[in-house]
Scaffold this motif. Structure first.
Motif, mmCIF file in Angstrom:
data_model
loop_
_atom_site.group_PDB
_atom_site.id
_atom_site.type_symbol
_atom_site.label_atom_id
_atom_site.label_comp_id
_atom_site.label_asym_id
_atom_site.label_seq_id
_atom_site.Cartn_x
_atom_site.Cartn_y
_atom_site.Cartn_z
ATOM 1 N N ASP B 15 0.844 -1.194 0.000
ATOM 2 C CA ASP B 15 0.000 0.000 0.000
ATOM 3 C C ASP B 15 0.881 1.246 0.000
ATOM 4 O O ASP B 15 0.734 2.153 -0.829
ATOM 5 C CB ASP B 15 -0.889 -0.035 1.247
ATOM 6 C CG ASP B 15 -1.983 1.008 1.199
ATOM 7 O OD1 ASP B 15 -1.931 1.873 0.301
ATOM 8 O OD2 ASP B 15 -2.887 0.975 2.049
ATOM 9 N N ARG B 16 1.828 1.247 0.907
ATOM 10 C CA ARG B 16 2.712 2.414 1.019
ATOM 11 C C ARG B 16 3.526 2.618 -0.267
ATOM 12 O O ARG B 16 3.609 3.719 -0.806
ATOM 13 C CB ARG B 16 3.653 2.225 2.211
ATOM 14 C CG ARG B 16 4.515 3.437 2.512
ATOM 15 C CD ARG B 16 5.340 3.237 3.781
ATOM 16 N NE ARG B 16 6.222 2.081 3.701
ATOM 17 C CZ ARG B 16 7.403 2.075 3.084
ATOM 18 N NH1 ARG B 16 7.830 3.162 2.487
ATOM 19 N NH2 ARG B 16 8.153 0.985 3.073
ATOM 20 N N GLU B 51 -2.934 -9.568 -7.880
ATOM 21 C CA GLU B 51 -3.538 -10.035 -6.629
ATOM 22 C C GLU B 51 -3.201 -9.079 -5.492
ATOM 23 O O GLU B 51 -4.044 -8.774 -4.651
ATOM 24 C CB GLU B 51 -3.004 -11.418 -6.267
ATOM 25 C CG GLU B 51 -3.796 -12.581 -6.846
ATOM 26 C CD GLU B 51 -3.174 -13.910 -6.425
ATOM 27 O OE1 GLU B 51 -3.014 -14.148 -5.221
ATOM 28 O OE2 GLU B 51 -2.822 -14.697 -7.331
ATOM 29 N N ILE B 52 -1.953 -8.628 -5.467
ATOM 30 C CA ILE B 52 -1.556 -7.690 -4.409
ATOM 31 C C ILE B 52 -2.361 -6.413 -4.538
ATOM 32 O O ILE B 52 -2.864 -5.866 -3.562
ATOM 33 C CB ILE B 52 -0.056 -7.365 -4.509
ATOM 34 C CG1 ILE B 52 0.762 -8.640 -4.522
ATOM 35 C CG2 ILE B 52 0.372 -6.486 -3.353
ATOM 36 C CD1 ILE B 52 2.219 -8.399 -4.767
ATOM 37 N N LEU B 53 -2.493 -5.944 -5.764
ATOM 38 C CA LEU B 53 -3.254 -4.715 -5.979
ATOM 39 C C LEU B 53 -4.673 -4.866 -5.471
ATOM 40 O O LEU B 53 -5.197 -4.000 -4.758
ATOM 41 C CB LEU B 53 -3.250 -4.367 -7.473
ATOM 42 C CG LEU B 53 -4.030 -3.109 -7.853
ATOM 43 C CD1 LEU B 53 -3.475 -1.887 -7.145
ATOM 44 C CD2 LEU B 53 -4.017 -2.910 -9.364
ATOM 45 N N GLN B 54 -5.281 -5.993 -5.794
ATOM 46 C CA GLN B 54 -6.640 -6.249 -5.307
ATOM 47 C C GLN B 54 -6.696 -6.157 -3.787
ATOM 48 O O GLN B 54 -7.577 -5.515 -3.230
ATOM 49 C CB GLN B 54 -7.085 -7.658 -5.733
ATOM 50 C CG GLN B 54 -7.560 -7.765 -7.156
ATOM 51 C CD GLN B 54 -8.848 -6.996 -7.398
ATOM 52 O OE1 GLN B 54 -9.050 -6.459 -8.475
ATOM 53 N NE2 GLN B 54 -9.719 -6.904 -6.388
ATOM 54 N N ALA B 55 -5.725 -6.806 -3.152
ATOM 55 C CA ALA B 55 -5.712 -6.829 -1.691
ATOM 56 C C ALA B 55 -5.495 -5.427 -1.137
ATOM 57 O O ALA B 55 -6.110 -5.036 -0.139
ATOM 58 C CB ALA B 55 -4.623 -7.772 -1.195
ATOM 59 N N VAL B 56 -4.625 -4.658 -1.789
ATOM 60 C CA VAL B 56 -4.354 -3.301 -1.316
ATOM 61 C C VAL B 56 -5.619 -2.450 -1.434
ATOM 62 O O VAL B 56 -5.977 -1.716 -0.507
ATOM 63 C CB VAL B 56 -3.194 -2.664 -2.114
ATOM 64 C CG1 VAL B 56 -3.149 -1.168 -1.890
ATOM 65 C CG2 VAL B 56 -1.878 -3.305 -1.724
ATOM 66 N N ILE B 57 -6.295 -2.568 -2.560
ATOM 67 C CA ILE B 57 -7.516 -1.774 -2.731
ATOM 68 C C ILE B 57 -8.558 -2.185 -1.696
ATOM 69 O O ILE B 57 -9.190 -1.326 -1.061
ATOM 70 C CB ILE B 57 -8.070 -1.938 -4.165
ATOM 71 C CG1 ILE B 57 -7.093 -1.315 -5.177
ATOM 72 C CG2 ILE B 57 -9.436 -1.292 -4.286
ATOM 73 C CD1 ILE B 57 -7.514 -1.475 -6.625
ATOM 74 N N ALA B 116 -7.487 -3.923 -15.064
ATOM 75 C CA ALA B 116 -8.762 -4.550 -14.705
ATOM 76 C C ALA B 116 -9.302 -4.033 -13.374
ATOM 77 O O ALA B 116 -10.511 -3.961 -13.171
ATOM 78 C CB ALA B 116 -8.584 -6.065 -14.644
ATOM 79 N N ALA B 117 -8.393 -3.657 -12.464
ATOM 80 C CA ALA B 117 -8.830 -3.223 -11.136
ATOM 81 C C ALA B 117 -9.228 -1.753 -11.095
ATOM 82 O O ALA B 117 -9.555 -1.219 -10.033
ATOM 83 C CB ALA B 117 -7.724 -3.491 -10.119
#
Lengths: 199, 199
Positions: B15-16, B51-57, B116-117
């Motif tokens: 996130d950071r 996947e990380i981006l999804q989790a961060v969002i 996509a996100a």
DNA sequence: CGCGCCGTAGGACATTTGACCTAAAATCTT
DNA sequence: AAGATTTTAGGTCAAATGTCCTACGGCGCG
């Protein structure tokens, strides 16, 4: 094809790609492909991506300056000129809803990358800022011209960002109308000073 | 270390980094390095960057919702709540002058990448928008609550973008004060309707 | 004319980086 | 200790970047 013409084509293509995809996400090969040049030949004109970025920014500065000069040379009143500026958001709405404001998004990206050309990109903003200051000064607001200029820039940027996120053309038009109303309230023949910037 | 705890740390670090450097410019290895994990262990928790981006969002959505809920549960008036939102720009001024608004810059970047996100990131805006709509509705402006909400969001975004470009704290404070004044003019006990949104 | 120079163009490497994957060791649970 | 979970240390592959080398055509000059 002369070298300077080739170079110009490269800059134009890079300009478009940097805007549409972002600087980081655009590869050397993408630009070369767009101009139909081999990588090697491309290298003859620009050795690094940063060089291209420099050239693109310089190109944008020139183009921007030309537009601003033309507006200033025209017969419009300063208030109408300011509106011309704000209405770019309508004129370019399709591109802006897809890719945002070319200036704002570039500055944002270069800030994050902490890129050396960051400050050069900000000069694009400075160009608009100075031009707006001149218009507000001409409208008799020399005292707070800079605050007013930044306010107009701020609104353009905000509208562009939300336009990209929500793709809501009605919102854009509404906000442009609102800027127009605000502008009228700012510089009327003679009315009580509005509640705006107190710098 | 339990898996979910490690995972949480990864999300926080990502996130950071996504905020400070941008999504594209942050590598797998950067995140792994920030949490002091081997690349392999990292892969155990997240298989792809998306996947990380999804989790961060998702994480940001949760955190945002929590803040908004807290504000709504507090004793402040709706107008004061709206001001709390706008004052985030002051509270986080250092980070914002360095990296912009986390929401706006992420949406911009994902738009350019046509990722996509993208729409998930916009949901962060939607969260704020809905919350602001509720506040304006509570202030008796149900008719144009959405336009007013977008207007507040628009201003925040514009201020954030220019703050990043010019790093001018005085400008930020001036514009926050101006929003406060505007807000007072919008929802006063009883005064002539201001010249604002005509949706 | 023949010869070398130079601007232009194109392709062939070499190196680095980053996303993605695997096998096996270490650790925990029961 | 068996079995699952978590971690580590590698490695692969494609894409991106950076560099060099060859080729062609005009052109000045002896």
């Amino acid at each position: 094809m002369t070298a300077s013409e080739t170079r110009r084509q490269i800059v134009v293509a890079a300009d478009r790609l940097f805007y549409e995809r972002g600087f980081e996400a655009t590869s050397f090969a993408d630009i070369a492909g767009a101009v139909r040049l081999s990588r090697g030949n491309f290298y003859y004109h620009f050795r690094t991506k940063d060089e291209i970025l420099q050239a693109v920014i310089a190109h944008r500065i020139d183009a921007t300056q030309a537009v601003l000069d033309a507006w200033e040379a025209g017969a419009d009143s300063p208030a109408e000129r300011i509106l011309s500026f704000v209405r770019i958001l309508i004129t370019n709405r399709t591109a802006i809803m897809a890719h945002g404001c070319p200036v704002g998004t570039l500055c944002n990206e270069l800030s994050k990358l902490d890129h050396a050309a960051k400050d050069d990109a900000v000069r694009l903003f400075t160009l608009f800022r100075g031009w707006l200051v001149r218009q507000f000064t001409a409208l008799g607001r020399e005292a707070d011209a800079d605050a007013l200029a930044l306010h107009v820039l701020m609104r353009s940027q905000g509208v562009a960002t939300l336009a990209t996120a929500f793709r809501d053309e009605a919102f854009v038009r509404r906000e442009i109308d609102d800027v127009a109303a605000w502008l009228t309230a700012q510089c009327p023949p003679a009315s009580p000073p509005a509640s705006r910037p107190h710098p």
